[in-house]
Design an enzyme around this catalytic site. Structure first.
Site, PDB file in Angstrom:
ATOM      1  N   ARG A  45      36.281  64.349  76.327  1.00 28.99           N
ATOM      2  CA  ARG A  45      37.391  64.162  77.278  1.00 28.99           C
ATOM      3  C   ARG A  45      36.894  64.177  78.727  1.00 28.99           C
ATOM      4  NH1 ARG A  45      42.229  67.674  74.342  1.00 28.99           N
ATOM      5  NH2 ARG A  45      42.763  66.042  72.841  1.00 28.99           N
TER       6      ARG A  45
ATOM      7  N   LYS B 242      53.833  66.789  57.867  1.00 31.80           N
ATOM      8  CA  LYS B 242      55.288  66.823  57.781  1.00 31.80           C
ATOM      9  C   LYS B 242      55.955  65.496  58.130  1.00 31.80           C
ATOM     10  CE  LYS B 242      55.927  71.740  58.891  1.00 31.80           C
ATOM     11  NZ  LYS B 242      56.556  72.671  59.851  1.00 31.80           N
TER      12      LYS B 242
ATOM     13  N   GLY C  47      44.392  62.405  67.413  1.00 30.05           N
ATOM     14  CA  GLY C  47      44.530  63.491  66.445  1.00 30.05           C
ATOM     15  C   GLY C  47      43.477  63.510  65.357  1.00 30.05           C
TER      16      GLY C  47
ATOM     17  N   GLY D  94      49.703  63.089  70.358  1.00 28.82           N
ATOM     18  CA  GLY D  94      51.131  63.235  70.630  1.00 28.82           C
ATOM     19  C   GLY D  94      51.638  62.164  71.570  1.00 28.82           C
TER      20      GLY D  94
END
Length: 403
Positions: A35, A211, A361, A384
């Site tokens: 990053r 999920k 992710g 996200g």
């Protein structure tokens, strides 16, 4: 869209850059500096223009609802000082580090910067008002600079003081704002997934993860945009149970069964036809591992897609002209269950006519682990943020505020 190169006459100007230096730390050292490296093009451009560069980033989480001792421990754990040291090495020049996040100490350091120098602020989340987009904090930070650059795509979905409040205040004062090179690259790639053209068809999405509830909005958005969605990972078992399949002890969200059924009725969703299962999740336990089609026996849990599903998914992947992938197909952290995710990686990169995007992710981590990361058209730096950009038809607060 206000681009970095549209900012003119930067010599001697103080430019605040919101970067994403939320890097993994261990024992006071940085485990992965990707990053930091990703932010270098924007930083180097500004330095080349003889600007004074003030960098801001969060690192980790700090819960101010905890005891003062616990808050201090969290601050110590998420100290940006090692980042300043690594950035200095990468830039080949000293980086001034401000232990203060606001006040006279910070102001003095910023005012003391010379043209072409860099200052890194301590973790923005040391300030309680950061995540609340506190207007006073935003004004104080905005007053430090002559312009603002948003280059933290991984934080662009958050309307925080450092991502939203600063540019909002600067625009009120007529100061220039822009997106950096990293954000520009992200927006360009992900915009293809948000607004696919005719030549992007067939457009295929591959979704995994734990999920269904975490991805309701992105599923709904992708059902409108894509031609097909391949579902893997733990979330597949909620869909399978909704269709009447016995899933053994596989994870399932009972409150999402009707929603899963409704999604499947669109005819766009492709589910696993076989699964690699085990009777013990713990990789150190003595366990039985086997492939089953259809119903999973009681006491067994799905851990990855099986060979027939891999063939099914690879066939769909080979026909696609645009692919968006977010979420591995199985528990790739355990060596017995990496095959599905590896084969999906491989199949996407072997499709030479498609534009392929990994939505950050775990998928990005898997692609890197298996050596495929550089073979994708684009790997997002924000899981996200990439999902929310698709959910919200290309809109993110930290980018929209730039204009």
């Amino acid at each position: 869209m206000n681009l970095l190169e549209n900012m003119k006459n930067l010599e001697g100007k103080t430019i605040i850059v919101r970067v994403d230096f939320n890097v993994p730390l261990k024992d006071g050292g940085i485990r992965d500096d990707n990053r930091i490296v990703a932010a270098l093009p924007t930083i180097k451009y500004l330095l080349g223009q003889k600007a004074k560069v003030v960098l801001m980033s969060h690192l980790g989480k700090i819960n101010f609802k905890l005891t003062p001792e616990e808050v201090e421990a969290a601050k110590k754990k998420n100290n940006m000082e090692p980042v300043a040291k690594r950035l200095s090495e990468l830039l080949g020049q000293d980086v001034v580090f401000s232990k203060d996040t606001r006040g006279e100490g910070l102001k003095t350091l910023v005012e003391g910067l010379k043209d072409g120098e860099v200052l890194l602020l301590q973790n923005t989340r040391y300030e309680k008002g950061e995540t609340k987009n506190d207007p006073e904090l935003s004004k104080e930070w905005a007053s430090l600079g002559d312009g603002f650059v948003m280059d933290a795509f991984g934080s662009a979905h958050r309307a925080h003081a450092s991502t939203y409040g600063i540019p909002e205040e600067m625009k009120k004062d007529g100061k220039p704002t822009a997106i950096g090179y990293l954000v520009e690259k992200e927006v360009k790639a992900l915009s293809k997934c948000v607004n696919p053209e005719k030549e992007d068809r067939p457009y295929l999405a591959i979704l995994g993860g734990f999920k269904v509830s975490d991805k309701i909005k992105v599923i709904e958005s992708l059902l409108k945009k894509t031609d097909k969605i391949l579902i893997g990972g733990a979330m597949a078992y909620t869909f399978l149970k909704a269709l009447g399949t016995n899933i053994g002890t596989s994870p399932c969200e009972e409150d999402q069964l009707e929603y899963a059924k409704k999604c499947y009725a669109t005819g766009k969703i492709v589910l696993p036809v076989d699964s690699m299962v085990t009777n013990a999740f713990d990789e150190n336990a003595e366990r039985e591992i086997k492939v089953v089609e259809g119903n999973i026996p009681e006491g067994f849990e799905g851990m990855d897609i099986g060979s027939k599903t891999i063939a099914l998914f690879k066939d769909e992947i080979s026909k696609a002209n645009l692919i968006f992938w977010n979420g591995p197909t199985g528990v790739f952290e355990q060596k017995e269950f990496i095959t599905g995710t590896v084969e999906v990686c491989k199949a996407i990169t072997e499709n030479k006519h498609c534009f392929s995007v990994i939505g950050g992710g775990d998928s990005a981590a898997a692609a890197k682990q298996f050596g495929y990361k550089d073979k994708f058209s684009h790997v997002s730096t924000g899981g996200g943020a990439s999902l929310e950009m698709i959910e919200n038809d290309g809109h993110l607060p930290g980018i929209d505020v730039i204009g």
